[in-house]
Enzyme design. Structure first.
Site, PDB file in Angstrom:
ATOM      1  N   ALA A  47       0.854  -1.188   0.000  1.00 31.09           N
ATOM      2  CA  ALA A  47       0.000   0.000   0.000  1.00 31.09           C
ATOM      3  C   ALA A  47       0.890   1.239   0.000  1.00 31.09           C
ATOM      4  O   ALA A  47       2.038   1.194   0.440  1.00 31.09           O
ATOM      5  CB  ALA A  47      -0.901  -0.023   1.228  1.00 31.09           C
ATOM      6  N   GLY A  96       0.241  -5.126   0.770  1.00 26.99           N
ATOM      7  CA  GLY A  96      -0.930  -5.200  -0.098  1.00 26.99           C
ATOM      8  C   GLY A  96      -0.638  -5.878  -1.436  1.00 26.99           C
ATOM      9  O   GLY A  96      -1.526  -6.502  -2.026  1.00 26.99           O
ATOM     10  N   GLU A  99      -0.797  -9.472  -0.777  1.00 31.26           N
ATOM     11  CA  GLU A  99      -2.208  -9.845  -0.579  1.00 31.26           C
ATOM     12  C   GLU A  99      -2.945  -9.992  -1.905  1.00 31.26           C
ATOM     13  O   GLU A  99      -3.817 -10.857  -2.048  1.00 31.26           O
ATOM     14  CB  GLU A  99      -2.896  -8.799   0.305  1.00 31.26           C
ATOM     15  CG  GLU A  99      -2.421  -8.880   1.752  1.00 31.26           C
ATOM     16  CD  GLU A  99      -2.976  -7.768   2.619  1.00 31.26           C
ATOM     17  OE1 GLU A  99      -3.036  -6.615   2.134  1.00 31.26           O
ATOM     18  OE2 GLU A  99      -3.343  -8.043   3.763  1.00 31.26           O
ATOM     19  N   GLU A 119       3.796  -5.332   7.436  1.00 33.13           N
ATOM     20  CA  GLU A 119       2.967  -4.297   8.073  1.00 33.13           C
ATOM     21  C   GLU A 119       3.362  -4.002   9.508  1.00 33.13           C
ATOM     22  O   GLU A 119       3.314  -2.851   9.957  1.00 33.13           O
ATOM     23  CB  GLU A 119       1.482  -4.702   8.012  1.00 33.13           C
ATOM     24  CG  GLU A 119       0.822  -4.484   6.661  1.00 33.13           C
ATOM     25  CD  GLU A 119       1.063  -5.617   5.668  1.00 33.13           C
ATOM     26  OE1 GLU A 119       1.891  -6.503   5.954  1.00 33.13           O
ATOM     27  OE2 GLU A 119       0.430  -5.608   4.601  1.00 33.13           O
TER      28      GLU A 119
HETATM   29  N1  DAK Z   1       4.631   3.230  -0.767  1.00 32.85           N
HETATM   30  C1  DAK Z   1       5.065   4.390  -1.303  1.00 32.85           C
HETATM   31  N2  DAK Z   1       6.245   4.524  -1.938  1.00 32.85           N
HETATM   32  C2  DAK Z   1       7.026   3.427  -2.030  1.00 32.85           C
HETATM   33  C3  DAK Z   1       6.640   2.173  -1.482  1.00 32.85           C
HETATM   34  C4  DAK Z   1       5.365   2.100  -0.826  1.00 32.85           C
HETATM   35  N3  DAK Z   1       4.891   0.988  -0.308  1.00 32.85           N
HETATM   36  N4  DAK Z   1       7.619   1.285  -1.724  1.00 32.85           N
HETATM   37  C5  DAK Z   1       8.568   1.938  -2.407  1.00 32.85           C
HETATM   38  N5  DAK Z   1       8.220   3.224  -2.583  1.00 32.85           N
HETATM   39  C6  DAK Z   1       8.987   4.270  -3.283  1.00 32.85           C
HETATM   40  C7  DAK Z   1      10.170   4.707  -2.452  1.00 32.85           C
HETATM   41  O1  DAK Z   1       9.771   5.679  -1.523  1.00 32.85           O
HETATM   42  C8  DAK Z   1      11.073   5.281  -3.537  1.00 32.85           C
HETATM   43  O2  DAK Z   1      10.593   6.544  -3.903  1.00 32.85           O
HETATM   44  P1  DAK Z   1      11.604   7.794  -4.180  1.00 32.85           P
HETATM   45  O3  DAK Z   1      12.380   7.951  -2.931  1.00 32.85           O
HETATM   46  O4  DAK Z   1      12.455   7.310  -5.342  1.00 32.85           O
HETATM   47  O5  DAK Z   1      10.704   8.937  -4.495  1.00 32.85           O
HETATM   48  C9  DAK Z   1      10.827   4.360  -4.701  1.00 32.85           C
HETATM   49  O6  DAK Z   1       9.568   3.726  -4.453  1.00 32.85           O
HETATM   50  C10 DAK Z   1      11.892   3.270  -4.828  1.00 32.85           C
HETATM   51  O7  DAK Z   1      11.994   2.616  -3.592  1.00 32.85           O
HETATM   52  P2  DAK Z   1      13.382   2.414  -2.828  1.00 32.85           P
HETATM   53  O8  DAK Z   1      14.340   3.493  -3.144  1.00 32.85           O
HETATM   54  O9  DAK Z   1      13.067   2.176  -1.399  1.00 32.85           O
HETATM   55  O10 DAK Z   1      13.894   1.059  -3.525  1.00 32.85           O
HETATM   56  P3  DAK Z   1      14.866  -0.046  -2.908  1.00 32.85           P
HETATM   57  O11 DAK Z   1      15.237  -0.932  -4.021  1.00 32.85           O
HETATM   58  O12 DAK Z   1      15.968   0.587  -2.109  1.00 32.85           O
HETATM   59  O13 DAK Z   1      13.955  -0.851  -1.864  1.00 32.85           O
HETATM   60  C11 DAK Z   1      11.905  -1.986  -1.155  1.00 32.85           C
HETATM   61  C12 DAK Z   1      12.866  -1.586  -2.326  1.00 32.85           C
HETATM   62  C13 DAK Z   1      10.671  -2.621  -1.743  1.00 32.85           C
HETATM   63  C14 DAK Z   1      12.626  -3.000  -0.246  1.00 32.85           C
HETATM   64  C15 DAK Z   1      11.582  -0.698  -0.328  1.00 32.85           C
HETATM   65  O14 DAK Z   1      11.099   0.286  -1.241  1.00 32.85           O
HETATM   66  C16 DAK Z   1      10.510  -0.934   0.677  1.00 32.85           C
HETATM   67  O15 DAK Z   1      10.785  -1.492   1.763  1.00 32.85           O
HETATM   68  N6  DAK Z   1       9.310  -0.459   0.406  1.00 32.85           N
HETATM   69  C17 DAK Z   1       8.209  -0.448   1.342  1.00 32.85           C
HETATM   70  C18 DAK Z   1       7.670  -1.818   1.588  1.00 32.85           C
HETATM   71  C19 DAK Z   1       6.514  -1.767   2.513  1.00 32.85           C
HETATM   72  O16 DAK Z   1       6.683  -1.626   3.739  1.00 32.85           O
HETATM   73  N7  DAK Z   1       5.324  -1.772   1.932  1.00 32.85           N
HETATM   74  C20 DAK Z   1       4.117  -1.469   2.642  1.00 32.85           C
HETATM   75  C21 DAK Z   1       3.644  -2.670   3.348  1.00 32.85           C
HETATM   76  S1  DAK Z   1       2.259  -2.259   4.316  1.00 32.85           S
HETATM   77  C22 DAK Z   1      -5.039  -1.313   4.878  1.00 32.85           C
HETATM   78  C23 DAK Z   1      -5.004  -2.264   3.905  1.00 32.85           C
HETATM   79  C24 DAK Z   1      -3.816  -2.686   3.421  1.00 32.85           C
HETATM   80  C25 DAK Z   1      -2.660  -2.158   3.912  1.00 32.85           C
HETATM   81  C26 DAK Z   1      -2.707  -1.203   4.890  1.00 32.85           C
HETATM   82  C27 DAK Z   1      -3.880  -0.758   5.356  1.00 32.85           C
HETATM   83  N8  DAK Z   1      -6.234  -0.866   5.392  1.00 32.85           N
HETATM   84  C28 DAK Z   1      -7.273  -1.797   5.473  1.00 32.85           C
HETATM   85  C29 DAK Z   1      -6.321   0.368   6.094  1.00 32.85           C
HETATM   86  C30 DAK Z   1      -1.432  -2.611   3.411  1.00 32.85           C
HETATM   87  C31 DAK Z   1      -0.301  -2.235   3.982  1.00 32.85           C
HETATM   88  C32 DAK Z   1       0.939  -2.503   3.338  1.00 32.85           C
HETATM   89  O17 DAK Z   1       1.021  -2.899   2.210  1.00 32.85           O
END
Ligand code: DAK
Length: 258
Positions: free
Chosen positions: A64, A109, A112, A132
């Site tokens: 997400a 997400g 998922e 998460e």
């Molecule tokens: N959201 C927004 N931007 C993201 C992102 C994300 N999830 N993942 C990556 N980006 C962006 C980074 O900020 C970066 O942007 P700039 O700085 O270039 O502007 C760009 O994508 C490239 O990412 P990285 O520079 O970080 O790339 P790396 O190769 O170094 O790392 C990575 C890749 C995938 C390991 C890292 O980007 C990462 O850890 N990303 C976040 C992973 C994450 O935690 N995802 C979210 C999981 S929580 C809900 C329903 C569902 C959900 C929540 C609530 N409700 C019912 C309310 C779901 C929650 C989730 O999915």
């Protein structure tokens, strides 16, 4: 559509999440566009297989959109949850077979969404996680429910409690993905698997999908009753007659369009 692209090539529809600059992060707009596209595709008789993938070289979807979620309150979070669930439910229950072509990170997400598809094929560089808890939240798009059913409660809890990433081979060993293939063969492998399914009776495949999905929601005794009813329905079709007569005549069956 801006953030989700649809490519039609009957019997396939390829749905691509197209935000590679942020690793296909799933904003509410992405979910809304996906819902609209999946509804549109579900009504297309000529489409039998939906392949869901992400644009770019690195990600299927890195979860997400954290940049959007950081500013949201509980009500907006609840609304986002509704969109996540609606998208996943559509993928899970639509009449077409859904295949996730996991071409890189499938986190949160993103993971998922793959869980809601009928089948998952991963490229060698794919990585899966439900991270998460590292963000102070829990999976909100069905991850706590579908992952445990797919790989077992113990393994699901470890993934969810640690947020650790697993690579494609480990995902395969756990039963999280059906196959792992080289990156450049991912789409062709999805199509080959899809072609094989399309060569079977479409109506029978849809009945089977419905029966297997029932096993997730209802107890075993009622699931068995439902299986019997759906099999009875299959016996009433021309495809059943054709399939069995073709077998006995040693010829390829000609199933009805589905
Ligand atoms: N959201 C927004 N931007 C993201 C992102 C994300 N999830 N993942 C990556 N980006 C962006 C980074 O900020 C970066 O942007 P700039 O700085 O270039 O502007 C760009 O994508 C490239 O990412 P990285 O520079 O970080 O790339 P790396 O190769 O170094 O790392 C990575 C890749 C995938 C390991 C890292 O980007 C990462 O850890 N990303 C976040 C992973 C994450 O935690 N995802 C979210 C999981 S929580 C809900 C329903 C569902 C959900 C929540 C609530 N409700 C019912 C309310 C779901 C929650 C989730 O999915």
């Amino acid at each position: 559509m801006e953030l989700v692209k649809l490519q039609l090539d009957a019997p396939f529809a390829v749905v691509t999440i197209d935000r590679p600059e942020c690793l296909n992060a799933l904003s509410s707009q992405v979910y809304r566009e996906m819902i609209a596209i999946l509804r549109q595709v579900e009504a297309m008789d000529e489409i039998r297989v939906v392949i869901l993938t992400g644009a770019g070289e690195k990600a299927f979807a890195a979860g997400a959109d954290i940049a959007q979620m950081v500013g949201e309150n509980a009500i907006a979070g609840r609304r986002l949850s509704g969109l996540c669930h609606e998208t996943a439910d559509l993928l899970e229950n639509m009449r077409q077979v859904t295949i996730a072509a996991v071409n890189g990170y499938a986190l949160g997400g993103g993971c998922e969404l793959t869980l809601a598809c009928d089948l998952r094929l991963a490229s060698e560089n794919a990585r899966f996680a439900l991270p998460e808890v590292s963000l102070g939240i829990i999976p909100g798009g069905g991850g706590t429910q579908r992952l445990a059913r797919l790989i077992g409660v113990g393994r699901a809890k470890e993934m969810i409690f640690t947020g650790d990433q697993i690579d494609a081979q480990e995902a395969y060993r756990m039963g999280l993905v059906n196959h792992v293939v080289p990156r450049d063969q991912l789409m062709s492998a999805c199509r080959a698997l899809g072609e094989k399914i399309v060569s079977r009776s479409g109506y029978a495949v849809a009945l089977a999908k419905s029966a297997v999905n029932s096993s997730m929601d209802i107890d075993r005794r009622n699931g068995a009753e439902r299986e019997k009813d759906l099999l009875g329905l299959a016996f009433a079709t021309r495809d059943k007659q054709e399939g069995m007569e073709a077998f006995l005549a040693r010829r390829t069956p000609q199933f009805e369009d589905f």
